[in-house]
Design a protein around this motif. Structure first.
Motif, PDB file in Angstrom:
ATOM      1  N   GLY A 184       0.823  -1.206   0.000  1.00 44.69           N
ATOM      2  CA  GLY A 184       0.000   0.000   0.000  1.00 44.69           C
ATOM      3  C   GLY A 184       0.856   1.254   0.000  1.00 44.69           C
ATOM      4  O   GLY A 184       1.961   1.265   0.561  1.00 44.69           O
ATOM      5  N   PRO A 185       0.353   2.351  -0.589  1.00 47.31           N
ATOM      6  CA  PRO A 185       1.169   3.553  -0.782  1.00 47.31           C
ATOM      7  C   PRO A 185       1.522   4.301   0.499  1.00 47.31           C
ATOM      8  O   PRO A 185       2.483   5.062   0.525  1.00 47.31           O
ATOM      9  CB  PRO A 185       0.305   4.420  -1.706  1.00 47.31           C
ATOM     10  CG  PRO A 185      -1.094   3.953  -1.459  1.00 47.31           C
ATOM     11  CD  PRO A 185      -0.980   2.473  -1.194  1.00 47.31           C
ATOM     12  N   GLU A 186       0.754   4.118   1.551  1.00 48.06           N
ATOM     13  CA  GLU A 186       0.981   4.874   2.783  1.00 48.06           C
ATOM     14  C   GLU A 186       1.633   4.036   3.875  1.00 48.06           C
ATOM     15  O   GLU A 186       1.759   4.476   5.017  1.00 48.06           O
ATOM     16  CB  GLU A 186      -0.349   5.430   3.306  1.00 48.06           C
ATOM     17  CG  GLU A 186      -1.111   6.287   2.307  1.00 48.06           C
ATOM     18  CD  GLU A 186      -0.335   7.531   1.901  1.00 48.06           C
ATOM     19  OE1 GLU A 186       0.404   8.059   2.756  1.00 48.06           O
ATOM     20  OE2 GLU A 186      -0.457   7.967   0.740  1.00 48.06           O
ATOM     21  N   VAL A 187       2.048   2.827   3.572  1.00 46.46           N
ATOM     22  CA  VAL A 187       2.523   1.910   4.599  1.00 46.46           C
ATOM     23  C   VAL A 187       3.853   2.374   5.188  1.00 46.46           C
ATOM     24  O   VAL A 187       4.678   2.980   4.513  1.00 46.46           O
ATOM     25  CB  VAL A 187       2.651   0.482   4.016  1.00 46.46           C
ATOM     26  CG1 VAL A 187       3.854   0.373   3.091  1.00 46.46           C
ATOM     27  CG2 VAL A 187       2.732  -0.547   5.125  1.00 46.46           C
ATOM     28  N   THR A 188       4.033   2.121   6.467  1.00 45.89           N
ATOM     29  CA  THR A 188       5.294   2.367   7.159  1.00 45.89           C
ATOM     30  C   THR A 188       5.642   1.119   7.971  1.00 45.89           C
ATOM     31  O   THR A 188       4.797   0.238   8.175  1.00 45.89           O
ATOM     32  CB  THR A 188       5.198   3.563   8.112  1.00 45.89           C
ATOM     33  OG1 THR A 188       4.252   3.259   9.156  1.00 45.89           O
ATOM     34  CG2 THR A 188       4.756   4.819   7.372  1.00 45.89           C
ATOM     35  N   SER A 189       6.865   1.053   8.461  1.00 47.01           N
ATOM     36  CA  SER A 189       7.238  -0.093   9.291  1.00 47.01           C
ATOM     37  C   SER A 189       6.386  -0.135  10.556  1.00 47.01           C
ATOM     38  O   SER A 189       5.980  -1.209  11.007  1.00 47.01           O
ATOM     39  CB  SER A 189       8.728  -0.030   9.645  1.00 47.01           C
ATOM     40  OG  SER A 189       9.041   1.184  10.312  1.00 47.01           O
TER      41      SER A 189
END
Length: 218
Positions: A184-189
Motif C-alpha cells: 500500500g502507498p501509505e505503509v510504514t514499518s
C-alpha cells in the motif's frame, strides 16, 4: 469478624477431582485412534485467533516430540469433525504471517543492515534474515515481537540489501517502491508492526493452556 480456627470448628474434607476422558460412544479413545485424527492448525494464520472450538489438551506426543520446544497437543472441533493440533508457546511459536515478512522488508528499506543488528535501535529482538537456499526469489525472516516469535517470507532484493553494508539513498527509494507496490502507498514499518497479531496469539495460547486435560486409553 474472622473466626479463630480451632480443633472444634475445623474439619477435613476430601476434594473430588474430575477426570475427563475422551470417548467414542462408551469406549475411551485409544492412542491409535487419537493418531488418526487429522492434524490441522487451530491457530488462524491471519489473526492468530482460534480456528475452531478446543475440546481440551492431551498429554501425549504422537510424533515423539516431548523434548522439543514447549508445546501443547490439542483436540478441537471444526465443521462437526474432531482434529488434533500442535501449538507452540509464543516465544518459540515461529508463527508464519505475511505481514511479518513485510515488516522486516520495511525495516530494511528504512536502512536496517546485518552489521547494525544488536546496535541498531530499530532491530527486532532475535532477528534472523535468511536468503533463499534454493536460489529462488524468497528467503525468510524470524524475529520476536511483543514476546511472540514470528516468521515470514522476505523477497530476495531485500535479503540482498540486508547483507549489503553500503547505504545508498537510491537503493532505499527502490526498496520502498517495491514494498509499497505490495503493501500500500501509505505503509510504514510502524503501521505494519501494528498488524502483527501478537496479542491474538498470546490470547489463544492462554486459552488452550487453560483448557481441560483429556485422558485417552493406552
Amino acid at each position: 469478624m474472622t473466626r479463630q480456627l480451632t480443633t472444634q470448628n475445623a474439619t477435613i474434607t476430601t476434594a473430588t477431582i474430575q477426570v475427563q476422558a475422551l470417548t467414542i460412544g462408551k469406549k475411551q479413545v485409544t492412542l491409535a485412534v487419537f493418531r488418526q485424527l487429522e492434524d490441522a492448525n487451530i491457530i488462524n494464520p491471519l489473526d492468530a485467533g482460534l480456528a475452531g472450538e478446543p475440546w481440551g489438551r492431551v498429554n501425549y506426543h504422537p510424533d515423539k516430540c516431548a523434548d522439543e520446544r514447549e508445546h501443547l497437543h490439542v483436540v478441537w472441533e471444526k465443521d462437526g469433525e474432531l482434529r488434533r493440533a500442535t501449538v507452540y508457546e509464543p516465544s518459540v511459536a515461529s508463527h508464519r504471517h505475511l505481514r511479518a515478512g513485510l515488516y522486516i522488508e520495511a525495516l530494511i528499506a528504512d536502512g536496517l543492515r546485518h552489521s547494525h543488528c544488536g546496535a541498531e535501535a530499530g532491530a527486532p529482538d532475535r532477528l534472523q534474515v535468511v536468503r533463499s537456499r534454493t536460489g529462488g526469489n524468497v528467503g525468510f525472516a524470524r524475529f520476536m515481537h511483543h514476546n511472540v516469535l514470528f516468521h515470514g517470507p522476505v523477497r530476495t532484493e531485500f535479503t540482498t540489501a540486508f547483507y549489503d553494508n553500503s547505504a545508498r539513498s537510491t537503493q532505499h527509494e527502490d526498496l520502498w517502491h517495491r514494498l509499497r507496490h505490495v503493501a500500500g502507498p501509505e505503509v510504514t514499518s510502524e503501521s505494519i508492526a501494528e498488524q502483527l497479531p501478537a496479542l491474538g496469539y498470546t490470547t489463544s495460547w492462554r486459552r488452550l493452556k487453560e483448557a481441560p486435560q483429556l485422558f485417552i486409553a493406552v
